[in-house]
Design an enzyme around this catalytic site. Structure first.
Site, PDB file in Angstrom:
ATOM      1  N   ASP A  90       0.799  -1.238   0.000  1.00  0.00           N
ATOM      2  CA  ASP A  90       0.000   0.000   0.000  1.00  0.00           C
ATOM      3  C   ASP A  90       0.823   1.276   0.000  1.00  0.00           C
ATOM      4  OD1 ASP A  90       0.637  -0.286   2.913  1.00  0.00           O
ATOM      5  OD2 ASP A  90      -0.661   1.472   3.014  1.00  0.00           O
ATOM      6  N   ASP A  93       5.470   0.248   3.221  1.00  0.00           N
ATOM      7  CA  ASP A  93       5.639  -1.037   3.900  1.00  0.00           C
ATOM      8  C   ASP A  93       5.362  -2.181   2.929  1.00  0.00           C
ATOM      9  OD1 ASP A  93       2.824  -1.342   3.689  1.00  0.00           O
ATOM     10  OD2 ASP A  93       2.541  -0.181   5.521  1.00  0.00           O
ATOM     11  N   TYR A 244      -6.178   0.712   8.642  1.00  0.00           N
ATOM     12  CA  TYR A 244      -7.091   1.320   7.670  1.00  0.00           C
ATOM     13  C   TYR A 244      -8.545   1.042   8.044  1.00  0.00           C
ATOM     14  CZ  TYR A 244      -3.253   2.478   4.498  1.00  0.00           C
ATOM     15  OH  TYR A 244      -2.120   3.016   3.939  1.00  0.00           O
ATOM     16  N   GLU A 459     -32.348  47.830   4.741  1.00  0.00           N
ATOM     17  CA  GLU A 459     -32.593  49.224   4.336  1.00  0.00           C
ATOM     18  C   GLU A 459     -31.814  49.565   3.057  1.00  0.00           C
ATOM     19  OE1 GLU A 459     -31.758  52.203   7.311  1.00  0.00           O
ATOM     20  OE2 GLU A 459     -32.776  53.763   6.141  1.00  0.00           O
TER      21      GLU A 459
END
Ligand SMILES: *[C@@H]1O[C@H](CO)[C@@H](O)[C@H](O)[C@H]1NC(C)=O
Ligand SMILES: *[C@@H]1O[C@H](CO)[C@@H](O)[C@H](O)[C@H]1NC(C)=O
Length: 481
Positions: A90, A93, A244, A459
């Protein structure tokens, strides 16, 4: 809203979206600016794909161009008597985490689907397909549900993180993690379904048989995700879920998965399903491997803008709300930018949020261009602050004459205090429309209650309109109707 500070024309809106994409991307390519004055995007594109070769697990093919890598993880899966070789490590690692790997596959596939037409040069599209296929091949193995399980990881992450070794030398336990009917993981399963469905679309023209296999698997895994609900981090062993976990829950993956399956199958049961999920949380300003809501909403905008399916318009509005939360300078922005101009979401792997948000920007801009559609983050109430101009404008302005009947309608004199009780404090719209009056306008949160007593916001004044006259003359001269 009458605004002299910014006029958004239909075409400028989507091109300014695209410009912002570039801005976000330029921030991290800025040291490599080509002679033409813009970054060498083609070079960066080829390299962004080559990266995936360096992440490969399994037996490397003869055309592997990243030569410092060799075969690794060749017995992955053997702990469960299955073949789980291949796929990607991923990050830095040597663990194969199924949840982010599936998201990676979905995004690579979506990129090919939407923007592959611009990848034709120098075999880049072929390389992008190879990168997606490397992951999709693995997910097909992981999702083989003959045994009733979905494999969601290989490699004990804690043991792996205690070592600093090359994947080719790994000696840490290649523990196999899985979810099943009795220990479900709707998050990882629905993301895997999204990945397989997206890949099936990406390969539909290039390899029909492969595409069909991917789609069949996607259907199965999605059925499993819906039929057995739960968070995988509550069920898988080891610390896999801790690395995860789907912090956002799994409703977003169910929406995302059904959205992809709807596109891939055209089966309206997925449309029924995703609309039945109801209003899944709002105010999203991140898109990542954890939270896919923004991605699903942009993808559903495709159906609205490209296919004209107005039933999904609420999702388009949510996609636009996401954009307004991330664009710099937007009134509803909830996003921080660094002093250098980089989107900053998190101290951990921040650029993941930059790349994913940039992808959504580029992709929504593409859909918008098809439909000639624009939107604005300004003026969230969508009203005009000039009385009598536009479809919605102030009706209870703080103005004596306008709030009381004309002398023609009410010849009798109305006294000093009578005006308060009879008109000032009465509800309802003013009897006289003071056409052209520009009021004080909304507060710092864009709120405008349109109340007669609210002189700060309601206004009109002569000096407001006086400055506007010349400004409008300038704009009317440029933008002739
Ligand atoms: C559509 O999907 C549903 C649920 O997966 C399935 O039961 C049905 O047979 C499908 N319809 C078609 C026409 O494929
Ligand atoms: C898109 O909108 C602009 C402005 O309304 C118009 O000039 C243009 O013709 C439109 N283009 C298409 C393709 O509809």
């Amino acid at each position: 809203m009458v605004s002299c500070s910014r006029t958004v024309s239909p075409s400028s809106s989507s091109s300014s979206l695209q410009a912002l994409v570039l801005l976000a991307a330029v921030s991290f390519f800025s040291s490599h600016v080509a002679a033409a004055g813009h970054p060498n995007y083609a070079d960066a594109l080829a390299k962004s794909i080559l990266f995936f070769q360096g992440q490969r697990s399994g037996r490397l093919p003869p055309d592997q161009a990243v030569k410092w890598r060799s075969n690794s993880g060749l017995s992955d899966g053997s702990a469960a008597n299955v073949d789980l070789t291949g796929g990607y490590y991923d990050g830095g690692d040597n663990v194969k985490f199924g949840f982010p790997m599936a998201f990676t596959t979905t995004m690579l596939s979506w990129g090919i689907l939407e923007h592959g037409g611009r990848m034709q040069s120098r075999g880049v599209l072929t390389e992008a397909r190879a990168a997606a296929r490397w992951a999709a091949d693995y997910l097909l193995k992981a999702a083989t549900r003959t045994s009733g399980v979905l494999y969601v990881g290989v490699g004990d992450p804690d043991a792996d993180h205690r070592c600093w070794e090359r994947p080719e030398d790994m000696e840490t336990p290649r523990t196999v993690y899985s979810v099943s009917a009795s220990s479900p993981g709707s998050d990882v399963a629905a993301e895997t379904a999204a990945a397989l469905a997206a890949a099936s679309l990406a390969f539909r023209a290039a390899d029909r048989a492969y595409s069909a296999r991917l789609l069949a698997s996607a259907r199965d895994v999605f059925e499993f995700a819906v039929g057995h609900q739960g968070k995988y981090s509550d069920h898988v062993g080891g610390d896999v879920g801790a690395y995860y976990a789907s912090y956002s829950g799994y409703q977003d993956e169910l929406l995302w998965g059904s959205t992809w399956l709807l596109w891939a199958t055209k089966n309206s049961s997925y449309l029924d399903y995703l609309t039945s999920l109801g209003d899944v949380s709002d105010g999203v300003d991140m898109f990542s491997w954890d939270n896919k809501l923004a991605g699903a909403r942009v993808l559903l905008s495709r159906r609205v803008l490209v296919s004209g399916d107005r039933r999904l318009d609420a999702f388009r509005r949510q996609a636009e709300d996401f954009m307004c939360r991330i664009l710099p300078g937007s009134p509803s922005s909830t996003t921080q930018y660094t002093p250098g101009g980089l989107m900053y979401k998190s101290g951990h792997a921040n650029l993941q949020y930059v790349t994913s948000a940039s992808f959504l920007l580029a992709t929504l801009a593409k859909y918008m261009a098809v439909a000639n559609h624009t939107f604005s983050c300004e003026n969230p109430l969508g009203m005009s602050y000039m009385v009598g101009y536009g479809a919605r404008f102030p009706e209870r302005i703080h103005h004596r004459g306008a709030s009381m009947p004309s002398v023609a309608a009410h010849p009798a004199r109305i006294g000093c205090q009578e005006g308060f009780s009879g008109y000032f404090n009465a509800g309802g719209a003013n009897p006289n429309v003071h056409t052209g009056a520009v009021v004080g306008g909304p507060d710092n949160h864009d709120a405008f209650p349109d109340e007669r007593g609210d002189y700060d916001r309601s206004e009109p004044t002569t000096y407001t309109n006086a400055a506007l006259v010349g400004c409008l003359a300038y704009l009317a001269g440029i933008y002739k109707s």
